[in-house]
Write a protein that holds these residues in place. Sequence first.
Motif, mmCIF file in Angstrom:
data_model
loop_
_atom_site.group_PDB
_atom_site.id
_atom_site.type_symbol
_atom_site.label_atom_id
_atom_site.label_comp_id
_atom_site.label_asym_id
_atom_site.label_seq_id
_atom_site.Cartn_x
_atom_site.Cartn_y
_atom_site.Cartn_z
ATOM 1 N N ALA A 165 -1.408 1.753 -6.959
ATOM 2 C CA ALA A 165 -2.703 1.065 -6.376
ATOM 3 C C ALA A 165 -2.986 2.056 -4.842
ATOM 4 O O ALA A 165 -4.107 2.162 -4.499
ATOM 5 C CB ALA A 165 -2.614 -0.335 -6.240
ATOM 6 N N LEU A 166 -1.930 2.138 -4.191
ATOM 7 C CA LEU A 166 -1.725 2.724 -2.766
ATOM 8 C C LEU A 166 -2.363 3.865 -3.136
ATOM 9 O O LEU A 166 -3.174 4.455 -1.995
ATOM 10 C CB LEU A 166 -0.633 2.788 -2.217
ATOM 11 C CG LEU A 166 -0.133 2.904 -0.640
ATOM 12 C CD1 LEU A 166 -0.992 1.541 -0.084
ATOM 13 C CD2 LEU A 166 1.080 2.678 -0.408
ATOM 14 N N LEU A 168 -6.044 4.825 -2.368
ATOM 15 C CA LEU A 168 -6.912 4.508 -1.106
ATOM 16 C C LEU A 168 -6.608 5.781 -0.299
ATOM 17 O O LEU A 168 -7.200 6.218 0.926
ATOM 18 C CB LEU A 168 -5.833 3.531 -0.230
ATOM 19 C CG LEU A 168 -5.886 2.013 -0.514
ATOM 20 C CD1 LEU A 168 -5.369 1.231 0.533
ATOM 21 C CD2 LEU A 168 -7.310 1.580 -0.988
ATOM 22 N N MET A 173 1.003 -6.831 -10.314
ATOM 23 C CA MET A 173 1.352 -5.434 -9.342
ATOM 24 C C MET A 173 2.279 -5.896 -8.447
ATOM 25 O O MET A 173 2.099 -5.837 -7.400
ATOM 26 C CB MET A 173 -0.067 -5.335 -8.630
ATOM 27 C CG MET A 173 0.271 -3.575 -8.041
ATOM 28 S SD MET A 173 -1.240 -3.186 -7.136
ATOM 29 C CE MET A 173 -1.104 -4.584 -5.886
ATOM 30 N N THR A 174 3.580 -6.304 -9.159
ATOM 31 C CA THR A 174 4.639 -6.600 -8.073
ATOM 32 C C THR A 174 5.905 -5.494 -7.863
ATOM 33 O O THR A 174 6.750 -5.630 -7.515
ATOM 34 C CB THR A 174 5.238 -8.161 -8.574
ATOM 35 O OG1 THR A 174 5.813 -7.904 -9.815
ATOM 36 C CG2 THR A 174 4.163 -9.041 -8.279
ATOM 37 N N THR A 175 5.791 -4.497 -8.846
ATOM 38 C CA THR A 175 6.623 -3.448 -8.630
ATOM 39 C C THR A 175 6.286 -2.293 -7.822
ATOM 40 O O THR A 175 5.075 -2.200 -7.611
ATOM 41 C CB THR A 175 7.030 -2.952 -10.086
ATOM 42 O OG1 THR A 175 5.742 -2.274 -10.656
ATOM 43 C CG2 THR A 175 7.474 -3.983 -11.272
ATOM 44 N N GLU A 176 7.377 -1.570 -7.540
ATOM 45 C CA GLU A 176 7.079 -0.290 -6.515
ATOM 46 C C GLU A 176 6.241 0.601 -7.243
ATOM 47 O O GLU A 176 5.282 1.087 -6.485
ATOM 48 C CB GLU A 176 8.474 0.104 -6.183
ATOM 49 C CG GLU A 176 8.170 1.331 -5.227
ATOM 50 C CD GLU A 176 9.520 1.997 -4.774
ATOM 51 O OE1 GLU A 176 10.557 1.718 -5.426
ATOM 52 O OE2 GLU A 176 9.675 2.572 -3.615
ATOM 53 N N LEU A 194 0.924 10.786 -2.111
ATOM 54 C CA LEU A 194 1.996 10.066 -2.028
ATOM 55 C C LEU A 194 2.987 10.522 -2.981
ATOM 56 O O LEU A 194 3.610 9.505 -3.293
ATOM 57 C CB LEU A 194 1.499 8.513 -2.181
ATOM 58 C CG LEU A 194 0.432 7.950 -1.251
ATOM 59 C CD1 LEU A 194 0.209 6.519 -1.386
ATOM 60 C CD2 LEU A 194 0.851 8.342 0.311
ATOM 61 N N HIS A 238 12.701 -0.062 -6.423
ATOM 62 C CA HIS A 238 12.588 -1.365 -6.017
ATOM 63 C C HIS A 238 11.856 -2.224 -7.041
ATOM 64 O O HIS A 238 10.547 -1.894 -7.162
ATOM 65 C CB HIS A 238 11.809 -1.391 -4.611
ATOM 66 C CG HIS A 238 12.977 -0.571 -3.787
ATOM 67 N ND1 HIS A 238 14.300 -1.154 -2.991
ATOM 68 C CD2 HIS A 238 12.896 0.800 -3.228
ATOM 69 C CE1 HIS A 238 14.650 -0.260 -2.306
ATOM 70 N NE2 HIS A 238 14.015 0.677 -2.447
ATOM 71 N N ARG A 239 12.128 -3.296 -7.387
ATOM 72 C CA ARG A 239 11.486 -4.381 -8.221
ATOM 73 C C ARG A 239 11.252 -5.669 -7.250
ATOM 74 O O ARG A 239 11.942 -5.807 -6.466
ATOM 75 C CB ARG A 239 12.492 -4.629 -9.503
ATOM 76 C CG ARG A 239 12.394 -3.487 -10.289
ATOM 77 C CD ARG A 239 13.251 -3.552 -11.737
ATOM 78 N NE ARG A 239 13.473 -2.262 -12.150
ATOM 79 C CZ ARG A 239 14.469 -1.334 -11.927
ATOM 80 N NH1 ARG A 239 15.502 -1.646 -10.873
ATOM 81 N NH2 ARG A 239 14.577 -0.365 -12.496
ATOM 82 N N PHE A 266 2.748 -0.709 -7.268
ATOM 83 C CA PHE A 266 2.051 -0.754 -5.716
ATOM 84 C C PHE A 266 1.530 0.713 -5.325
ATOM 85 O O PHE A 266 0.551 0.823 -4.681
ATOM 86 C CB PHE A 266 3.033 -1.550 -4.748
ATOM 87 C CG PHE A 266 2.550 -1.507 -3.363
ATOM 88 C CD1 PHE A 266 1.564 -2.427 -3.162
ATOM 89 C CD2 PHE A 266 2.969 -0.491 -2.344
ATOM 90 C CE1 PHE A 266 1.054 -2.497 -1.760
ATOM 91 C CE2 PHE A 266 2.461 -0.570 -1.136
ATOM 92 C CZ PHE A 266 1.516 -1.594 -0.908
#
Lengths: 290, 290
Positions: free
Chosen positions: A10-11, A14, A1-4, A23, A289-290, A7
Motif C-alpha cells: 500500500a505504501l 504513494l 492490511m495488517t501484515t508488513e 521501496l 513482521h506480522r 502495508f
Amino acid sequence: MTTEPAFIAALRTLVTSPAARGLQDDAAVLEVGTEALVLTHDIMVEGVHFLPDQDMADVAWKLVAVNMSDLAAKGAEPLGVLLGYMLANDNERFLKGLEEALQAYNVPLLGGDTVSGGPPRSFGLTAIGRATHRPVPARYGAQAGDTLWITGPVGAAMLGFEALRDRTSADSAAFRRPLPLLAEGKALAPLVTAMMDISDGLLLDCWRLATASDVSLMLDPAAIPVADPARFDECVRWGDDYQLLFTLPDGVQPPCPAYRIGQVEAENFAPLWLGDEILTPTDSLGYTHR
Amino acid sequence: MTTEPAFIAALRTLVTSPAARGLQDDAAVLEVGTEALVLTHDIMVEGVHFLPDQDMADVAWKLVAVNMSDLAAKGAEPLGVLLGYMLANDNERFLKGLEEALQAYNVPLLGGDTVSGGPPRSFGLTAIGRATHRPVPARYGAQAGDTLWITGPVGAAMLGFEALRDRTSADSAAFRRPLPLLAEGKALAPLVTAMMDISDGLLLDCWRLATASDVSLMLDPAAIPVADPARFDECVRWGDDYQLLFTLPDGVQPPCPAYRIGQVEAENFAPLWLGDEILTPTDSLGYTHR
C-alpha cells in the motif's frame, strides 16, 4: 492490511520518486547536486529485535551496524547518522555501545530526537552515505548467466541468539555485534550486477533479489556456507547475519572472500530453486513482521 | 542520567562533526558536494505526542508536518522523507494522512522501515532538505540590537488538544494538523540573524535561542500574540504550534506576516526576561521529556 507485506504494498502506491527504488531496495538513492546520496532507516524494537534484558551497549552497536550494512550493500561511504532514542534507566550502556560503533565505522552523529515511551522501547537510526560508484548497486540487475555469491556463512546470528537467550557458554557475538561489510561492499560495487545485504534470511532475500531482477536463482545447497550443517534449513532462513549477497558476470572473480552458491538463469517456472526443489514464500523463507 | 537534558548532554560528548551543530539546533546541516543538506528526525509516541484513540490520519499528517517545520526553520526545501512505522490495525488511516501531507508539501517518500511493536506505538520520520540560502539559519547568531519576531500566535495547539481530549465542539485542527511554514522560512532565511521553530513552548524555545546566541532576550508580554489571553501563562509554555521565532537586524522588516515580540540585548544578568521578570528553566518554560 495488517501484515508488513500488505502495508508496504500500500505504501508503494504513494511512491512518486525514482530515488525510492519502489521501496524494494536496501536504501534510497537520491541524486543531489553532483553526489548520489544513499539513505536508510532501520528500527529495533524490544522483544522483537532484541531481548528485554540485553545489554543496551550491544543494542546500540547493532542499531548502527544494521544501517551501515544497508550502506555496504550500496557500496556507499557513511556520512552520518541521526538517532531516534527512547529514554530509560540504562542510557549509559546505550551511549557506550553507540560510541564504540560510531568510532569503529568512523561515522559522525549528526542529530536526532529523544523521547519518553515504552515499554516496549524502540530505537531508530537513519544513516546517510555517499555512493562511491555509479550506477549504485541494486537488488535488480542480475542477468541470466551471472554467478551468485555470498560473503560468508549464514546461521551464526541464530546460534548467537540462542546462546544469549539460553544463557549458555557459546559465543553470542554474531547476534549481538554484527559486522557490516563496508569495505567489501565498496570493493564489490563496480563489479556486481545486483547486490543486497542479508538481513531477513538467505532464502527470503534470494527470493527478493530474484523477483526484483526478473530472473530465476538456482541455489546449490551443497555450496551454501552455514554455521551449523546439522541445522541447514534453519540457517538459510534465519536473518541477522548481514552477509552480502551479490551476482557477478560469468568469469568475474570477487575482490573479497566469498562463496559461490548458485547461478542466475532466465526467469523460468519459479524465481527460486534450492537444488531441484522450487521454493515459494509459503515455505516461510525468512523473517517478516506480522 | 534519566532525563532528556542529561541524556542529550552526554550524547553531545560523542559529537565530532560541525554538521551536528552541537545537537543544539532544529536540524543538522551537512555539506555534501555543492549542496548544504538539512537533516532532521522526529518521533511521535502514543500517549505522549498523540492520544491513543486519535485518528491515525492526523498522526501521520503531524509526523510529516513537524519534520517539515524543522526544515522551514532552516529555510530548506524538502527533498524526501524516510518513515519508521509500527504496524497495527489502523494502517489505512495512517496511509491516508501520510499521502495528504506528502502531497501538500510536495515531498517524496524515499524509504524507511516497518516493524511490529507497541503499544505504545511510536513513529519516526527523517526529513532531508536542501538549504536555499547560506549561511543556513541557526539558533545562534542573534546580536544585541536585533529585534525578535514570531510568525503567529501561540497556544492554539493547546486549545486544540483540549478540544480533542475533552470531545468538545471547539476546533482541534491546530493540534491535529499543524501547518509548517516552509515558504515563510525560505523567505526569512536571507534576512534573519537567528531562527528556529517553536515546538516545545515559546518561553523554552526563546531560552534556547538566547543561550545558543549568548544574548539576553527581552520579551514584551503585551506584544506576544496568544490564542487565549485569559490563559497567557499557559499559551507561552505549551508547545506544538510550529510558529517560527526569529531575530532581524534593527530596521529590517519581515517579508511575511509576523509579530514583533521583543528585542535582543547583550548578555546581561539572565538570558530571558518577560517584561521586568527574569525567567529561569525552573519556572517550567515549556515541554521536556522526563
